[in-house]
Motif scaffolding. Structure first.
Motif, PDB file in Angstrom:
ATOM      1  N   TYR A  41       0.833  -1.201   0.000  1.00 14.72           N
ATOM      2  CA  TYR A  41       0.000   0.000   0.000  1.00 14.72           C
ATOM      3  C   TYR A  41       0.875   1.262   0.000  1.00 14.72           C
ATOM      4  CZ  TYR A  41      -3.465   3.440   1.321  1.00 14.72           C
ATOM      5  OH  TYR A  41      -4.274   4.549   1.338  1.00 14.72           O
ATOM      6  N   LEU A  42       1.921   1.261   0.816  1.00 14.35           N
ATOM      7  CA  LEU A  42       2.825   2.414   0.850  1.00 14.35           C
ATOM      8  C   LEU A  42       3.566   2.573  -0.476  1.00 14.35           C
ATOM      9  CD1 LEU A  42       4.288   2.079   4.460  1.00 14.35           C
ATOM     10  CD2 LEU A  42       2.631   3.776   3.637  1.00 14.35           C
ATOM     11  N   ASP A  43       3.907   1.451  -1.110  1.00 15.69           N
ATOM     12  CA  ASP A  43       4.550   1.515  -2.425  1.00 15.69           C
ATOM     13  C   ASP A  43       3.625   2.147  -3.458  1.00 15.69           C
ATOM     14  OD1 ASP A  43       6.839   0.384  -1.386  1.00 15.69           O
ATOM     15  OD2 ASP A  43       6.471  -1.618  -2.222  1.00 15.69           O
ATOM     16  N   ILE A  44       2.329   1.857  -3.353  1.00 16.24           N
ATOM     17  CA  ILE A  44       1.361   2.470  -4.269  1.00 16.24           C
ATOM     18  C   ILE A  44       1.310   3.977  -4.032  1.00 16.24           C
ATOM     19  CG2 ILE A  44      -1.112   2.700  -4.783  1.00 16.24           C
ATOM     20  CD1 ILE A  44      -1.320  -0.342  -4.464  1.00 16.24           C
ATOM     21  N   GLU A  45       1.246   4.379  -2.766  1.00 14.86           N
ATOM     22  CA  GLU A  45       1.210   5.811  -2.466  1.00 14.86           C
ATOM     23  C   GLU A  45       2.466   6.514  -2.991  1.00 14.86           C
ATOM     24  OE1 GLU A  45       0.651   6.035   1.782  1.00 14.86           O
ATOM     25  OE2 GLU A  45      -1.505   6.364   1.517  1.00 14.86           O
ATOM     26  N   LYS A  49       2.749   9.431  -5.986  1.00 14.63           N
ATOM     27  CA  LYS A  49       3.438  10.712  -5.814  1.00 14.63           C
ATOM     28  C   LYS A  49       4.519  10.884  -6.876  1.00 14.63           C
ATOM     29  CE  LYS A  49       2.481  11.019  -0.898  1.00 14.63           C
ATOM     30  NZ  LYS A  49       3.020  10.922   0.466  1.00 14.63           N
ATOM     31  N   ASN A  50       5.233   9.805  -7.178  1.00 21.07           N
ATOM     32  CA  ASN A  50       6.264   9.876  -8.211  1.00 21.07           C
ATOM     33  C   ASN A  50       5.670  10.142  -9.586  1.00 21.07           C
ATOM     34  OD1 ASN A  50       8.418   9.521  -6.471  1.00 21.07           O
ATOM     35  ND2 ASN A  50       8.460   7.305  -6.720  1.00 21.07           N
ATOM     36  N   ILE A  51       4.512   9.568  -9.857  1.00 16.23           N
ATOM     37  CA  ILE A  51       3.839   9.841 -11.134  1.00 16.23           C
ATOM     38  C   ILE A  51       3.502  11.324 -11.237  1.00 16.23           C
ATOM     39  CG2 ILE A  51       1.691   9.508 -12.426  1.00 16.23           C
ATOM     40  CD1 ILE A  51       1.786   6.557 -11.513  1.00 16.23           C
ATOM     41  N   ASP A  52       2.931  11.881 -10.173  1.00 13.43           N
ATOM     42  CA  ASP A  52       2.581  13.304 -10.185  1.00 13.43           C
ATOM     43  C   ASP A  52       3.821  14.175 -10.371  1.00 13.43           C
ATOM     44  OD1 ASP A  52      -0.104  12.746  -9.837  1.00 13.43           O
ATOM     45  OD2 ASP A  52      -0.061  13.052  -7.665  1.00 13.43           O
ATOM     46  N   LEU A  53       4.870  13.853  -9.637  1.00 17.50           N
ATOM     47  CA  LEU A  53       6.108  14.625  -9.748  1.00 17.50           C
ATOM     48  C   LEU A  53       6.696  14.518 -11.153  1.00 17.50           C
ATOM     49  CD1 LEU A  53       8.427  16.235  -8.388  1.00 17.50           C
ATOM     50  CD2 LEU A  53       9.457  14.015  -7.857  1.00 17.50           C
ATOM     51  N   ASN A  54       6.759  13.316 -11.668  1.00 17.97           N
ATOM     52  CA  ASN A  54       7.341  13.125 -13.002  1.00 17.97           C
ATOM     53  C   ASN A  54       6.464  13.715 -14.099  1.00 17.97           C
ATOM     54  OD1 ASN A  54       9.815  11.858 -12.329  1.00 17.97           O
ATOM     55  ND2 ASN A  54       8.722   9.971 -11.896  1.00 17.97           N
ATOM     56  N   ARG A  55       5.154  13.741 -13.883  1.00 21.49           N
ATOM     57  CA  ARG A  55       4.270  14.384 -14.858  1.00 21.49           C
ATOM     58  C   ARG A  55       4.556  15.885 -14.910  1.00 21.49           C
ATOM     59  NH1 ARG A  55      -0.699  12.989 -13.011  1.00 21.49           N
ATOM     60  NH2 ARG A  55      -0.689  11.084 -14.238  1.00 21.49           N
ATOM     61  N   GLN A  98       8.834   5.023 -16.258  1.00 16.70           N
ATOM     62  CA  GLN A  98       9.263   4.138 -15.172  1.00 16.70           C
ATOM     63  C   GLN A  98       8.342   4.285 -13.957  1.00 16.70           C
ATOM     64  OE1 GLN A  98      11.732   1.734 -15.198  1.00 16.70           O
ATOM     65  NE2 GLN A  98      10.738   1.154 -13.290  1.00 16.70           N
ATOM     66  N   SER A  99       7.911   5.506 -13.673  1.00 16.37           N
ATOM     67  CA  SER A  99       7.021   5.703 -12.529  1.00 16.37           C
ATOM     68  C   SER A  99       5.656   5.052 -12.773  1.00 16.37           C
ATOM     69  CB  SER A  99       6.870   7.192 -12.187  1.00 16.37           C
ATOM     70  OG  SER A  99       6.233   7.908 -13.216  1.00 16.37           O
ATOM     71  N   LEU A 100       5.189   5.063 -14.011  1.00 16.58           N
ATOM     72  CA  LEU A 100       3.942   4.361 -14.339  1.00 16.58           C
ATOM     73  C   LEU A 100       4.123   2.858 -14.156  1.00 16.58           C
ATOM     74  CD1 LEU A 100       2.862   6.269 -17.573  1.00 16.58           C
ATOM     75  CD2 LEU A 100       1.869   6.502 -15.288  1.00 16.58           C
ATOM     76  N   ASN A 101       5.254   2.360 -14.581  1.00 15.42           N
ATOM     77  CA  ASN A 101       5.560   0.941 -14.433  1.00 15.42           C
ATOM     78  C   ASN A 101       5.659   0.563 -12.948  1.00 15.42           C
ATOM     79  OD1 ASN A 101       6.171  -1.649 -15.341  1.00 15.42           O
ATOM     80  ND2 ASN A 101       8.364  -1.257 -15.280  1.00 15.42           N
ATOM     81  N   ASP A 102       6.324   1.399 -12.158  1.00 11.35           N
ATOM     82  CA  ASP A 102       6.442   1.149 -10.716  1.00 11.35           C
ATOM     83  C   ASP A 102       5.068   1.085 -10.061  1.00 11.35           C
ATOM     84  OD1 ASP A 102       9.187   1.158 -11.015  1.00 11.35           O
ATOM     85  OD2 ASP A 102       9.451   3.179 -10.190  1.00 11.35           O
ATOM     86  N   TYR A 103       4.160   1.942 -10.501  1.00  9.18           N
ATOM     87  CA  TYR A 103       2.795   1.923  -9.968  1.00  9.18           C
ATOM     88  C   TYR A 103       2.114   0.592 -10.286  1.00  9.18           C
ATOM     89  CZ  TYR A 103      -2.117   3.021  -9.284  1.00  9.18           C
ATOM     90  OH  TYR A 103      -3.424   2.988  -8.869  1.00  9.18           O
ATOM     91  N   ASP A 104       2.242   0.155 -11.530  1.00 12.26           N
ATOM     92  CA  ASP A 104       1.628  -1.120 -11.916  1.00 12.26           C
ATOM     93  C   ASP A 104       2.180  -2.278 -11.089  1.00 12.26           C
ATOM     94  OD1 ASP A 104       0.087   0.162 -13.822  1.00 12.26           O
ATOM     95  OD2 ASP A 104       1.396  -0.366 -15.498  1.00 12.26           O
TER      96      ASP A 104
END
Length: 119
Positions: A41-45, A49-55, A98-104
């Protein structure tokens, strides 16, 4: 106490010890699962955040590249600056992907940790 009674007592004590051992193992497994679920769950959070930052970084890099293109067309800057902006854009795009992949991966880990099926 007769010998047969001693064997029954010993057998009973042995069964009790095995039951206690099984309970301890079950409790350990429950704790392990809880930790895995919390981590997932923490990894998802973190991934969100990384997706938002990288976007945001991607938007900035795209704008920077557009500005470098305009400056180059106007003769204000060199091709080196244009190439640097393009390389920076490509790096940011890579980090965003990569951040999208990490989320998946984090979502799949949560599904796995909670006993869900991954299809």
């Amino acid at each position: 106490m007769c010998e047969e009674n001693k064997r029954y007592v010993y057998s009973y004590q042995l069964i009790e010890l095995e039951n206690q051992k099984a309970k301890v193992n079950t409790d350990k497994q429950k704790d392990k699962i809880i930790i895995e679920v919390k981590k997932a769950y923490l990894d998802i959070e973190t991934a969100e955040k990384n997706i938002d930052l990288n976007r945001k970084n991607l938007e900035y890099a795209q704008e920077n590249f557009k500005m470098a293109q305009l400056r180059y067309k106007e003769g204000i800057t060199t091709s080196l600056e244009l190439m640097s902006a393009e390389i920076a854009l490509q790096q940011v795009q890579s980090k965003y992907i990569q951040s999208l992949n990490d989320y998946d991966v984090a979502v799949l880990q949560l599904i796995y940790s909670t006993g869900g099926k991954i299809e």
